[in-house]
Structures are given as C-alpha cells and as structure tokens.
Design a protein around this motif. Sequence first.
Motif, PDB file in Angstrom:
ATOM      1  N   ARG A 118      10.604  -6.021   4.923  1.00 54.68           N
ATOM      2  CA  ARG A 118       9.942  -4.718   4.916  1.00 54.68           C
ATOM      3  C   ARG A 118      10.663  -3.833   3.931  1.00 54.68           C
ATOM      4  N   MET A 119       9.945  -3.359   2.944  1.00 60.68           N
ATOM      5  CA  MET A 119      10.526  -2.409   1.996  1.00 60.68           C
ATOM      6  C   MET A 119       9.828  -1.067   2.207  1.00 60.68           C
ATOM      7  N   ILE A 120      10.520  -0.183   2.900  1.00 60.87           N
ATOM      8  CA  ILE A 120       9.927   1.121   3.238  1.00 60.87           C
ATOM      9  C   ILE A 120      10.935   2.229   2.932  1.00 60.87           C
ATOM     10  N   PRO A 121      11.225   2.450   1.643  1.00 58.20           N
ATOM     11  CA  PRO A 121      12.213   3.483   1.308  1.00 58.20           C
ATOM     12  C   PRO A 121      11.685   4.878   1.615  1.00 58.20           C
ATOM     13  N   PRO A 122      12.581   5.868   1.665  1.00 61.97           N
ATOM     14  CA  PRO A 122      12.106   7.249   1.755  1.00 61.97           C
ATOM     15  C   PRO A 122      11.123   7.528   0.616  1.00 61.97           C
ATOM     16  N   LEU A 123      10.176   8.435   0.847  1.00 54.17           N
ATOM     17  CA  LEU A 123       9.156   8.718  -0.184  1.00 54.17           C
ATOM     18  C   LEU A 123       9.743   9.523  -1.342  1.00 54.17           C
ATOM     19  N   THR A 124      11.016   9.900  -1.238  1.00 51.54           N
ATOM     20  CA  THR A 124      11.704  10.619  -2.320  1.00 51.54           C
ATOM     21  C   THR A 124      12.287   9.646  -3.350  1.00 51.54           C
TER      22      THR A 124
ATOM     23  N   LEU B 150       0.881  -1.154   0.000  1.00 46.48           N
ATOM     24  CA  LEU B 150       0.000   0.000   0.000  1.00 46.48           C
ATOM     25  C   LEU B 150       0.923   1.208   0.000  1.00 46.48           C
ATOM     26  N   GLY B 151       0.966   1.950  -1.118  1.00 42.74           N
ATOM     27  CA  GLY B 151       1.967   2.995  -1.243  1.00 42.74           C
ATOM     28  C   GLY B 151       3.344   2.373  -1.091  1.00 42.74           C
ATOM     29  N   LEU B 152       4.199   3.072  -0.350  1.00 41.69           N
ATOM     30  CA  LEU B 152       5.559   2.543  -0.138  1.00 41.69           C
ATOM     31  C   LEU B 152       5.676   1.816   1.194  1.00 41.69           C
ATOM     32  N   MET B 153       4.609   1.143   1.578  1.00 42.99           N
ATOM     33  CA  MET B 153       4.634   0.235   2.730  1.00 42.99           C
ATOM     34  C   MET B 153       4.490  -1.160   2.126  1.00 42.99           C
ATOM     35  N   ILE B 154       5.628  -1.826   1.912  1.00 43.66           N
ATOM     36  CA  ILE B 154       5.619  -3.042   1.109  1.00 43.66           C
ATOM     37  C   ILE B 154       6.195  -4.211   1.904  1.00 43.66           C
ATOM     38  N   GLY B 155       5.456  -5.303   1.937  1.00 46.82           N
ATOM     39  CA  GLY B 155       5.917  -6.511   2.620  1.00 46.82           C
ATOM     40  C   GLY B 155       6.106  -7.640   1.614  1.00 46.82           C
ATOM     41  N   ILE B 156       7.245  -8.322   1.706  1.00 46.70           N
ATOM     42  CA  ILE B 156       7.542  -9.446   0.799  1.00 46.70           C
ATOM     43  C   ILE B 156       7.718 -10.674   1.683  1.00 46.70           C
ATOM     44  N   GLU B 157       6.756 -11.580   1.620  1.00 44.82           N
ATOM     45  CA  GLU B 157       6.766 -12.729   2.540  1.00 44.82           C
ATOM     46  C   GLU B 157       7.674 -13.831   1.996  1.00 44.82           C
ATOM     47  N   ILE B 158       8.587 -14.300   2.836  1.00 47.87           N
ATOM     48  CA  ILE B 158       9.527 -15.347   2.433  1.00 47.87           C
ATOM     49  C   ILE B 158       9.082 -16.677   3.041  1.00 47.87           C
ATOM     50  N   VAL B 159       8.959 -17.673   2.173  1.00 47.65           N
ATOM     51  CA  VAL B 159       8.486 -18.990   2.637  1.00 47.65           C
ATOM     52  C   VAL B 159       9.467 -20.088   2.207  1.00 47.65           C
ATOM     53  N   ASP B 160       9.335 -21.228   2.864  1.00 46.34           N
ATOM     54  CA  ASP B 160      10.058 -22.420   2.418  1.00 46.34           C
ATOM     55  C   ASP B 160       9.329 -22.918   1.163  1.00 46.34           C
ATOM     56  N   PRO B 161      10.016 -22.997   0.018  1.00 47.22           N
ATOM     57  CA  PRO B 161       9.305 -23.338  -1.228  1.00 47.22           C
ATOM     58  C   PRO B 161       8.724 -24.754  -1.196  1.00 47.22           C
ATOM     59  N   PHE B 162       9.225 -25.599  -0.289  1.00 42.90           N
ATOM     60  CA  PHE B 162       8.725 -26.982  -0.267  1.00 42.90           C
ATOM     61  C   PHE B 162       7.507 -27.140   0.635  1.00 42.90           C
ATOM     62  N   THR B 163       7.497 -26.386   1.756  1.00 38.57           N
ATOM     63  CA  THR B 163       6.366 -26.522   2.691  1.00 38.57           C
ATOM     64  C   THR B 163       5.397 -25.347   2.616  1.00 38.57           C
ATOM     65  N   GLY B 164       5.850 -24.234   2.042  1.00 35.12           N
ATOM     66  CA  GLY B 164       5.020 -23.021   1.997  1.00 35.12           C
ATOM     67  C   GLY B 164       4.967 -22.300   3.344  1.00 35.12           C
ATOM     68  N   LYS B 165       5.743 -22.799   4.330  1.00 33.38           N
ATOM     69  CA  LYS B 165       5.703 -22.182   5.673  1.00 33.38           C
ATOM     70  C   LYS B 165       6.621 -20.957   5.746  1.00 33.38           C
ATOM     71  N   PRO B 166       6.286 -19.988   6.627  1.00 37.78           N
ATOM     72  CA  PRO B 166       7.138 -18.802   6.773  1.00 37.78           C
ATOM     73  C   PRO B 166       8.566 -19.195   7.114  1.00 37.78           C
ATOM     74  N   ASP B 167       9.550 -18.529   6.497  1.00 38.89           N
ATOM     75  CA  ASP B 167      10.938 -18.946   6.694  1.00 38.89           C
ATOM     76  C   ASP B 167      11.823 -17.745   7.068  1.00 38.89           C
ATOM     77  N   GLY B 168      11.883 -17.481   8.373  1.00 42.68           N
ATOM     78  CA  GLY B 168      12.686 -16.366   8.889  1.00 42.68           C
ATOM     79  C   GLY B 168      14.179 -16.569   8.667  1.00 42.68           C
TER      80      GLY B 168
END
Length: 447
Positions: free
Chosen positions: A406-412, A360-378
């Motif tokens: 979290r991708m939240i660059p300056p709005l410039t 939403l605008g420059l508030m961007i989340g990219i979720e990383i998962v284990d490609p085999f299980t689909g589970k969140p992978d910190g």
Amino acid sequence: MSTNNWNNLVTEMPDLLAPSMAKDHPNLPVVKAEGCYYYGLDGKEYLDFTSGIATANTGHRHPKVVQAIKDAADHLMHGPSGVIMYESILQLSKELADVLPGDLDCFFFANSGTEAIEGAIKLAKHVTKRPYVVSFIGCFHGRSHGALSVTTSKSKYRKFLQPNGLAYQVPYADVKSCPSGADPEAYVIEKLEKDFETLFNHQVTPEEVACMIVEPVLGEGGYIIPPSGWLKKIREICDRHGILLIFDEVQTGFGRTGEWFAAQTFGVTPDIMAIAKGIASGLPLSATVASKELMKQWPLGSHGTTFGGNPIACEAALATISVLKEENLVENSKNMGAYAYQKLKMLQDQNPVIGSVRALGLMIGIEIVDPFTGKPDGNALMTILDKCLEKGVLFYLCGNHGEVIRMIPPLTINQEQIDHGLAVLEEALHEHQAELESQMSGNYQNV
Ligand SMILES: Cc1ncc(COP(=O)(O)O)c(C=O)c1O
C-alpha cells in the motif's frame, strides 16, 4: 521521556499491548512525526508512505492543524453534543456538506470508522424497516460486531463472530477473471447482475434488504479499483428495489483518490456515507452522513455517543478542510498519483515480482507475485518492505494474502519525495530478485 526508558518499554511491548495489534507490521518506534516523515527512536528519518493508514492526508502535525487543536484545548475539550452545543460541530457540518456530493448534508459524528459504519447500517434499517444487509466479498468495514458482519477482507477477522444471518455477501468486481478479448467493464456488470439474481432468488428477497454497503475502491482487501459502470449498476439495483446504498469512504475520502470523495471520482452518489480517517488529520473523528430527509427518520434516542464529534477533533477537521483547499492537496493527490503510477509501471516492466500496479490518486497498490508461478506472494512482500524500512522508507500492506504494497503517502508529497521513495523500492526489488536468483542457482547445484 528519556531514550532509555523508551527503549526499555519497547522490549516490554509484547506483554503490555494485546498481540492482536501489537504484532502488526512494522511497529516502528518513533519519537516524532512531521510532514511526510517519521523520526525513529533509532535517530533515523523515515519517509512515510502510509499516512498512518490514510489518515495524515495533510501531512503529520500540519502547523495549522496543531494550532487549531491548541486553541480549541484552551476553550473546550469535551461535549458531548446533545448535552451542550458548540460552534465547531455546526460549522464543520456546513463545510463538509459543501465538499460532499449530492444532498449528503446531515451528520452523526462519532470517533472511528467502525462506528460510522454501525451508524450507517442502523440508519438504513430505521428508514427502510427492513432487516438485511448486503456487502461485497473482500471489503473491510471495521471490527465492531455490526461492521464485522459485513467485513470479508480476511476470514480471520470474523472468527467467533456469532452467526446472525442478517448480512449476505456477493463478489466484488473482478476484472482479472475477465476472459481475454471481452470488455472487462461489461463482464463485471453482467456478473454482478447474475450474482444478484442468484442472491434474490435463493437467499433473500430484495424487499427485505435495507441496504448495500460497498467500498468504492477495495482498501484492506487489496486496492482493487472497479470500473465506474459496476458501481453505477449497484446504484441502479438499489433504486430498483428501494434499497439504500452506503459508501464506505473511510479510507477513500478527503482527497485520497484525486477527488474529495471516490463518489465524485466514479460519478455515483450513495444515500448514506461513512467517513473517518483523513477527516481530522489524525484526531479520532468520523461521521455517518445522509440527507436531511433520511436523517429525519432517525428518531431521538435511537443512536447516540459520549465522545463523538469532540470539539477539539471538530476544530482539527475544520483546519484540515482549509489546508486541503488552500494547498490544493486534492489536485496534488491526482497529479502525484499519476506521476507515481507512471514510474511504477516502468518498474513493473523491469521487475517480474510486480504483478500489477493499481492507482487512483494517491491510493496506490503494488501487487507482489512469485515470478515463477504468478501467484500472490505475501512472504516476498514482507522481505521487500523490511528492506525499504532499513533504507528509511515506510510502506504498509494489504490484500487477502498480504501481497499488495500500500502506497498512501500524505497528500502533501512532492515529486522529489516520490522519486526517492520509489528509488528505494526499486533497490529493494533488485536485492530481492538477486536473492531469488541465487537461491535458484543454489537449488540447481544441489540437484
Ligand atoms: C474502508 C474502511 N472502513 C472502515 C474502517 C474501520 O475504521 P476504524 O479502524 O477507524 O474503526 C477502515 C479501517 O481501516 C477502513 O479502511
């Protein structure tokens, strides 16, 4: 300061700074920041996709903000308002009221996000004379005890929080659990109504609830964007029972979501708002905001501060508002956010490690998962962020398992900088994928 001294200090850091914060990721030693870049102690330039956690919305050290700070320091460095009065705090109130939605036009200034939340909850209790608060599971509202009682993004934050029994939680909107074929918005609204029915029937009567507090977009909890109907339903439930609605816009404010505030993005106006982070381009300033009518019910002495609304921070905030307007940064947030989202969706199509992209605008989340299980992978996320850092791009993380970039660059930020940052992310993802594949083939050989 000499580079040698700086290098020595960095090695001493674990003994000098409390590990609760000093071990956060990545703790990049820097000597300077400008625009969308940090300059490292190692002599490298780093493209900043963190904005100091959604704070440097006008870019680091914008010349107009720096000048305003210098001019202010030449005249007045400290209030406190209440003992003396100064022009900047009043002018700032007027200018904030112009960009805030509805009749949010009266301000209590403090220093940090958590203080703005403390103020919001105290105000709601004073006005309603009711004891209880309802918050939403996954939200982050700060680390002081009152704010912590409504923070549930991670249980480790709440360890040793004494049970005060004054805050209840209901789940945040979870469109992911919507059964296939059903309408996600209708699903989360129906679920919300059921959750409140259970809460009000079994745990607390609505007449005892002073306020509900919610992040209009889940921040630290994982960058989850609820359907607008979900927030509208919360508004409706509050109105039904005379409960005040608090929006925590500490992270979503000042253009981050493509409007001045997320309240405008979703078309829902709260009774009380907490704002901070992007307000003064990095100087410590925050505010609890409500209508004059509500604020009038907060009698003299019921709340106060020594440093809040500092004159230098207020001047920095005035300069921040004028930069956001003059450089059309709110609009740039919307446009660059849409551009980055479309590129990230293409990246997701090619890369099974990306579970979802939410923007939403420059508030961007990219979720990383284990490609085999689909589970969140910190763990995978950490590997990817470290690779990006080595290549000169700084990202941050969020989510209950630390699984969301979290991708939240300056709005410039401009298109070329987004292209560069995402090309680096793509490279890091490919390297990670190749490592996974070689691990897998090693495992097969060992069978
Ligand atoms: C939504 C939200 N509320 C409150 C806070 C607390 O702000 P602070 O760290 O300035 O106390 C934060 C901080 O990240 C936040 O993101």
